[in-house]
Design an enzyme around this catalytic site. Structure first.
Site, PDB file in Angstrom:
ATOM      1  N   GLU A 144      10.614  -4.438 -29.736  1.00  0.00           N
ATOM      2  CA  GLU A 144       9.819  -3.279 -30.172  1.00  0.00           C
ATOM      3  C   GLU A 144      10.223  -2.002 -29.434  1.00  0.00           C
ATOM      4  O   GLU A 144       9.404  -1.360 -28.755  1.00  0.00           O
ATOM      5  CB  GLU A 144       8.326  -3.536 -29.991  1.00  0.00           C
ATOM      6  CG  GLU A 144       7.793  -4.597 -30.931  1.00  0.00           C
ATOM      7  CD  GLU A 144       6.272  -4.623 -30.993  1.00  0.00           C
ATOM      8  OE1 GLU A 144       5.620  -4.116 -30.065  1.00  0.00           O
ATOM      9  OE2 GLU A 144       5.749  -5.163 -31.981  1.00  0.00           O
ATOM     10  N   GLU A 300       6.827 -10.904 -36.101  1.00  0.00           N
ATOM     11  CA  GLU A 300       5.521 -11.142 -35.481  1.00  0.00           C
ATOM     12  C   GLU A 300       4.427 -10.782 -36.465  1.00  0.00           C
ATOM     13  O   GLU A 300       4.479  -9.729 -37.101  1.00  0.00           O
ATOM     14  CB  GLU A 300       5.311 -10.236 -34.264  1.00  0.00           C
ATOM     15  CG  GLU A 300       6.125 -10.563 -33.050  1.00  0.00           C
ATOM     16  CD  GLU A 300       5.769  -9.616 -31.895  1.00  0.00           C
ATOM     17  OE1 GLU A 300       4.645  -9.103 -31.845  1.00  0.00           O
ATOM     18  OE2 GLU A 300       6.656  -9.389 -31.064  1.00  0.00           O
TER      19      GLU A 300
HETATM   20  C1  GLA Z   1       3.694  -6.673 -30.093  1.00  0.00           C
HETATM   21  C2  GLA Z   1       4.623  -7.262 -29.049  1.00  0.00           C
HETATM   22  C3  GLA Z   1       4.152  -8.569 -28.550  1.00  0.00           C
HETATM   23  C4  GLA Z   1       2.667  -8.591 -28.380  1.00  0.00           C
HETATM   24  C5  GLA Z   1       1.994  -8.257 -29.667  1.00  0.00           C
HETATM   25  C6  GLA Z   1       0.494  -8.311 -29.576  1.00  0.00           C
HETATM   26  O1  GLA Z   1       4.066  -6.917 -31.377  1.00  0.00           O
HETATM   27  O2  GLA Z   1       5.959  -7.358 -29.448  1.00  0.00           O
HETATM   28  O3  GLA Z   1       4.796  -8.809 -27.317  1.00  0.00           O
HETATM   29  O4  GLA Z   1       2.306  -7.654 -27.410  1.00  0.00           O
HETATM   30  O5  GLA Z   1       2.360  -6.960 -30.012  1.00  0.00           O
HETATM   31  O6  GLA Z   1      -0.115  -7.969 -30.774  1.00  0.00           O
END
Ligand code: GLA
Length: 655
Positions: A144, A300
């Site tokens: 991210e 995710e």
């Molecule tokens: C992001 C991060 C994860 C986690 C999630 C929680 O997508 O990449 O490491 O923190 O959020 O929602």
């Protein structure tokens, strides 16, 4: 093809005895891939230059023995404390001059040479150790990018920004001309005087801001490129990804997508938001568009609630499955979760996981197992993603440009994008996102909600698209400045003025919601079959030279003036829309835009139900909490709340 199913796996948070149970449960759930190592830097390199890979070797081997593939992270997302301690200048600085400290994550300045050197070395070491590991499926670079720190205002960043400007402009005179520094005595005598746009008394130079946005997106992309190069020294064919975050303003994902083999996305719609389904669909369509024929994954999503909103709604039963199928229908080759096992400690200990804190005797575990089993069966049959037939233009320069201050109004760039997407979504259109450099010829219709910053080429390409038979709809605040932020000479629009058959005489922005005046204007749109239509956000005085007027302003200072026009252009048509029409009027306009075309592949018979085609399969998804019956392909499909039916051709494959 396999539909990847799994999630982020953080075994370093657990005793090794738990790993065995993890793998057994993964097998029960049909997990085919896990992401590991995202936050493992401190465990892999406990001191500078000392690497401890043995535990990760055991994790990789255990997963391999169980037939589970690995999306292996380069572990660079959260620098270890020794790094921030030894190299305090690697910590990022905010616009107001505050240096952010460690104790959270992503605490690095994107331009820090120390962070970059150490991150690249770690990525290289990991690739060298695991590049040939049989469990390795893909590389997950960092995590991210820019999520928490996408802009840094420290001295190192300022120096990097100057180098970027030198490469772009060559001479300080060229920069002065481009930035218009004759205004407010901003002239620079040398590049050394130029700095990042930190907090200042009032409006900052718009071109400096735009260049800083471009630089900042490029700077993080530079880290990605360095990590990729390090990985490629020992692993030259394993696919590379990094996880995007949907419509993320700080990073120009069109540029980023070009560097990746697999596009992946982290998508967390708010279950409490009545618009969640279409907003999620919009993100899926963006990812498929960014992938442009390459595979894409949901890297995710949440099993249930998250923990980072003010209040965090759980997902009602069925919603997690419905949203998973929504992504697959729109081209995803996998749905993965954050995370595999719920943490007991740390800032995300309340975040639900595939294996929840409450264990396997839970509703969510059963739902995960069931989904894993069905996706395992669907995987063998699925065909490639089906591209969209209507394009919506999305451009980061335009986004950055129109959300600066010191402009005629406060416009939320995404409001227009969302509005037009929503209308197309409600009509069942298949939608791609396009950019000013895309081949528009593939689309039946193209909607440009707003293209505030536009090059002459971009405006010309839109005109050429219409000339060649395209159906082009252009929204307000398009072609307002060039790529340097200079007002497009001759009353805006540039060559679009001729395409559309009109020019802009004066802006009349409408009040933003919540201000003293009424924030909408009435429209006379009888020719479009809508009575009592309204527009919001924008209005302007148009001088129509050669176009049909489809709607006029019916109240306010522009009463009687043109609001919506259409012009036959070459073999195609061009519409101009000088306000944000309400949803009814947008629906009429879109119906006209795609009339006599095959853009509406799946007429949506029931509100709240998505019918999406992927190859020979059709996915019928009830996005509501009520049971519904939907006529599709001669069937009256009874759908549970959040129920999904998959059709293979005209046959029901699974419900
Ligand atoms: C992001 C991060 C994860 C986690 C999630 C929680 O997508 O990449 O490491 O923190 O959020 O929602």
């Amino acid at each position: 093809m396999t539909i990847w199913f799994g999630g982020d796996y953080n075994p370093e948070q657990w005793d090794e005895s738990v790993w065995r149970e993890d793998v057994a449960l993964m097998q029960q759930a049909g997990v085919s891939m896990v992401t590991i190592g995202v936050f493992s830097w401190a465990m892999l390199e406990p001191q500078e230059g000392t690497f401890t890979f043995e535990w990760l070797d055991r994790v990789m081997d255990t997963l391999h023995a169980a037939g589970i593939r690995v999306d292996l992270a380069t572990a660079t997302a959260s620098p270890p404390s020794w790094l921030s301690h030894r190299y305090p200048e690697s910590l990022p600085v905010t616009e107001n001059g505050v240096r952010l400290q460690r104790g959270s994550r992503q605490h690095y300045c994107p331009s820090s040479p120390d962070y970059r050197r150490l991150a690249t070395r770690l990525a290289g070491e990991i690739a060298c150790r695991y590049g040939d590991h049989p469990a390795l499926e893909m590389w997950h670079i960092n995590n991210e990018y820019g999520c928490h720190v996408s802009r840094c205002y420290c001295e190192t960043s300022a120096a990097a920004f100057r180098n970027w400007l030198i490469a772009k402009y060559g001479t300080i005179d060229a920069l002065n001309r481009s930035w218009g520094t004759a205004f407010w005595s901003q002239r620079y005598g040398a590049f050394e005087e130029v700095t990042v746009p930190s907090a200042a008394p009032v409006f900052r130079n718009p071109t400096q801001l735009l260049d800083f946005d471009r630089f900042s997106s490029d700077e993080l992309l530079g880290i990605l490129r360095e990590e990729v190069a390090a990985v490629r020294t020992s692993s030259d064919t394993v696919p590379i990804t990094t996880n995007f975050m949907g419509f993320f303003k700080p990073l120009d994902y069109w540029a980023w997508a070009a560097e990746l083999d697999v596009i992946s996305d982290d998508c967390y719609p708010d279950p409490d938001d009545p618009d969640a389904a279409y907003l999620a669909a919009m993100t899926r369509d963006l990812m498929r568009s960014l992938a442009d024929g390459k595979p894409w994954l949901v890297m995710e999503q949440s099993v249930g609630a998250v923990t980072w909103r003010t209040s965090n709604a759980a997902k009602p039963e069925g919603m997690m499955r419905a949203w998973s199928y929504q992504a697959i229908a729109r081209g995803a080759d996998g749905v993965l979760f954050f995370q595999w096992r719920q943490s007991e400690r740390g800032a995300e200990r309340f975040l639900p996981a595939m294996v929840p804190h409450t264990g396997t005797d839970s509703v969510s575990w059963k739902a995960i197992r069931a989904l894993g089993a069905e996706l395992g069966k669907l995987g063998g049959q699925l065909e490639a993603a089906t591209p969209g037939s209507v394009g919506i233009m999305l451009d980061w320069d335009a986004w950055w440009g129109i959300e600066q201050s010191g402009l005629p109004s406060t416009i939320d760039y995404m409001e227009g994008v969302r509005a037009w997407y929503r209308t197309l979504y409600d009509l069942g259109a298949s939608i791609d996102f396009v950019n000013p450099r895309s081949d528009l010829g593939r689309y039946t219709a193209v909607i440009v909600p707003t293209l505030f910053v536009a090059t002459g080429e971009a405006l010309g390409a839109l005109g050429a698209y219409a000339e060649a038979g395209g159906r082009l709809l252009v929204g307000y605040q398009s072609g307002i400045t060039d790529e340097e932020g200079r007002l497009t000479p001759g009353g805006y629009l540039g060559s679009l003025s001729e395409t559309l058959g009109l020019r802009i005489d004066e802006f009349f922005p409408l009040p933003v919601p919540g201000s003293v005046a009424t924030d909408s204007v009435r429209l006379r749109a009888n020719d479009l079959g809508v009575r009592d239509a309204t527009g919001s956000v924008w209005s302007e005085r148009l001088v129509v030279t050669d176009a049909e007027v489809l709607a006029r302003f019916a109240t306010g200072p522009l009463e009687g003036g043109a609001a919506i026009t259409r012009r036959a252009v070459g073999a195609g048509h061009a519409w101009y829309v000088a306000t944000l029409p309400d949803s009814w009027l947008r629906a009429r306009l879109v119906a006209q835009l795609v009339a006599d075309t095959s853009a509406l592949t799946e007429a949506v018979a029931v509100t709240g139900v998505e019918v999406v085609r992927r190859g020979r399969h059709r996915f019928v998804i009830n996005q509501t909490a009520s049971p519904l019956t939907v006529p599709v392909a001669g069937h009256a499909l009874a759908l549970d709340p959040y129920g999904v039916v998959v059709l293979d051709g005209d046959e029901v494959w699974r419900r």
